[in-house]
Structure formats: structure tokens, C-alpha cells
Design an enzyme around this catalytic site. Structure first.
Site, mmCIF file in Angstrom:
data_model
loop_
_atom_site.group_PDB
_atom_site.id
_atom_site.type_symbol
_atom_site.label_atom_id
_atom_site.label_comp_id
_atom_site.label_asym_id
_atom_site.label_seq_id
_atom_site.Cartn_x
_atom_site.Cartn_y
_atom_site.Cartn_z
ATOM 1 N N HIS A 75 1.856 -3.246 -3.644
ATOM 2 C CA HIS A 75 1.387 -4.498 -3.074
ATOM 3 C C HIS A 75 2.121 -5.556 -3.669
ATOM 4 O O HIS A 75 2.659 -6.612 -2.757
ATOM 5 C CB HIS A 75 -0.121 -4.831 -3.362
ATOM 6 C CG HIS A 75 -1.072 -3.879 -2.597
ATOM 7 N ND1 HIS A 75 -1.675 -2.845 -3.160
ATOM 8 C CD2 HIS A 75 -1.352 -3.505 -1.207
ATOM 9 C CE1 HIS A 75 -2.584 -2.146 -2.287
ATOM 10 N NE2 HIS A 75 -2.291 -2.445 -1.145
ATOM 11 N N GLN A 124 1.107 3.201 10.900
ATOM 12 C CA GLN A 124 0.360 2.148 10.904
ATOM 13 C C GLN A 124 1.543 0.889 11.229
ATOM 14 O O GLN A 124 1.193 -0.074 12.082
ATOM 15 C CB GLN A 124 -0.364 1.542 9.932
ATOM 16 C CG GLN A 124 -0.708 0.278 9.473
ATOM 17 C CD GLN A 124 -1.376 -0.073 8.255
ATOM 18 O OE1 GLN A 124 -2.481 0.033 8.102
ATOM 19 N NE2 GLN A 124 -0.577 -0.503 7.311
#
Length: 281
Positions: free
Chosen positions: A37, A155
Site C-alpha cells: 500500500h 479487480q
């Protein structure tokens, strides 16, 4: 870094930046942040004047028997990591803010075809939840660019397709998977693994590498996938799927396809791990 759960505060800050002619990059997350992240935030800083992140554990993308309640919430640690990485604005809404009428009365977005295969087949409704929350976040933040990890290959393709189909005025950037030294793709769900399972989990990346090598050497796709699944079972995994698809469309690979992706999902202990590898033949 300013943290807010309020939509109006996010919009007001973004308007102020835009009034100065400045650009905005967006990194949506579900929190419990890891180095992958933070890599997205670092890459976002290269692409815009300001970085906005969000933390929202989205109930719409979890099935009835999935880990919504158990999903780790680590807000204080996440705020510290985002601040250190240079994120300036963090959006932390509650489900009541995002879905004020409740999930059953919420308008939703669905990307047909690619949402129904692979993880979509194993987790019905999952990508409806993903597409809906991502579009809602895009409408709140209104970024110039949004960044997603390529570990979640399906995704990423769902979001790219939604943005194209709905003519959204932003760029979607996929960032290469960040891995541990063993090759294991970094994931918030790696925290569910025991020390022994984490060592064995590296077999997933090795299976992908071997499968791609086997196909490039001329082995039939079905045989290569069966061999890879056998190797995962020997490592203690329960495979969900291991499939070779067109990297462009996620359609089943044909002999004419040259740009391929192998996608895998498998259970190891309490963790459902996913990974993928793009390759050419």
C-alpha cells in the site's frame, strides 16, 4: 495529514487544490496497510501534486461467510504509515455514511462478464461491491489518477472497464505487486497465516512461475495447470482455481493468444491467497 470521515470535507479540500490548478492522485484501501500500500502512495506522489487515500472496509464486497467482522482494523498504525509516506488527506467513512439507506436499498454498479469468472465465480457479488464502492469513492474524491496493485489483477481489469464504459475522466494506473523476500505477494490477509503457513505460502508464486515456464516450453495449458495445482496441494493449499487467460480480456486463452496471465486463488489455513503472473508465449 488530515483525516476525515466527512464527504463535504474531502470535496472542499479537493476543490481548493483544483482552484490552484493542482492535481490529485487517489489510493483507495481497506486499511491494515502493508508495504505494498505504501508503495502505491509513493507512486501516487510521482503522478500528482497531492495524494488522497481512503480506508473503508466495504461490506458490499464481502459474502455472508467471509471475514468482514474479523478483517483487521489498524487505523492508528495506518495513519502513521500514510503520514510518513506523504499522504495529505485520508478519508475514513463509516458504512452509514457510504450506504445511508443500507445495502439492500443501495444503487449498485456491475461490470458484466469479467465480474462473473475466477474470483467472481467463487465470491458471487464481490465485484459488484468493488465496482460500486470504487465508483462512489471516485465521485467523492474526483481524482485525476487512481492507483491499484496488480496483485488484484481481476479487480484492476474490472475497474479499468468500468472507467472506460462510464466515460470517467481519470487515469487508472496498475502498480506491480510488492513481494516478500520469499516471493509471497504482500496482502492484508497474510496476517492470518501462522509462521509455518507463511513459509509454505511461497509455493504459490513458485507454482505460477513453473506453470508459465511449462507453457512457454510447449506443455498443454490443462496439463500445466494440473501440475501446478498438484504442487499447491503438496504444499498444504486447497486450490480454488488456477487458470490461464488472455491478459487483455480475461477470456479463456486460445492458441492464438500471446499475452497471457495465469491467475490463482487458494486457501491456506485461514487465509485465501490470490496471485497472478503475466507472461508471453
Amino acid at each position: 495529514m488530515h483525516t476525515t470521515a466527512l464527504i463535504d470535507e474531502i470535496r472542499a479540500q479537493v476543490r481548493a487544490w483544483r482552484a490552484r490548478g493542482e492535481t490529485v492522485a487517489f489510493v483507495p484501501t481497506m486499511g491494515n496497510l502493508h508495504a505494498g500500500h505504501i508503495h502505491l502512495v509513493n507512486e501516487a506522489r510521482k503522478r500528482a501534486d497531492h495524494v488522497v487515500a481512503s480506508i473503508f472496509v466495504n461490506p458490499m464486497q464481502f459474502g455472508k461467510n467471509e471475514d468482514l467482522d474479523a478483517y483487521p482494523r489498524t487505523l492508528a498504525d495506518d495513519q502513521a504509515a500514510l503520514t510518513a509516506a506523504g499522504c495529505e488527506l485520508l478519508f475514513t467513512p463509516t458504512p452509514e455514511i457510504i450506504y445511508p439507506k443500507g445495502l439492500d436499498a443501495q444503487t449498485f454498479v456491475e461490470v458484466p462478464g469479467i465480474s462473473d469468472v475466477l474470483c467472481g465465480a467463487s465470491r458471487p457479488g464481490h465485484f459488484r461491491g468493488v465496482a460500486t464502492i470504487v465508483l462512489k469513492l471516485f465521485n467523492i474524491v474526483q481524482p485525476d489518477v487512481a492507483l491499484f496493485g496488480r496483485k488484484d489483477f481481476q479487480q484492476l481489469l474490472v475497474i479499468r472497464t468500468m472507467v472506460e464504459d462510464l466515460s470517467l475522466p481519470l487515469e487508472i494506473v496498475g502498480i506491480d505487486t510488492v513481494r516478500e523476500a520469499s516471493g509471497l505477494a504482500m496482502s492484508s490477509r497474510n496476517g492470518y497465516l501462522t509462521a509455518d503457513e507463511k513459509q509454505r505460502a511461497a509455493a504459490l508464486k513458485r507454482a505460477l512461475d513453473q506453470l508459465a515456464s511449462d507453457i512457454q516450453a510447449g506443455m498443454a495449458v490443462t496439463d500445466a495447470c494440473n501440475k501446478a495445482n498438484d504442487s499447491l496441494r503438496q504444499a498444504g493449499f486447497t486450490p480454488d482455481y488456477m487458470e490461464v487467460r488472455s491478459a487483455r480480456t480475461l477470456a479463456e486463452a486460445t492458441d492464438a493468444d500471446r499475452e497471457l496471465v495465469v491467475l490463482a486463488a487458494a486457501q491456506l489455513g485461514k487465509a485465501r491467497l490470490i496471485d497472478n503472473l503475466c507472461f508471453n508465449r
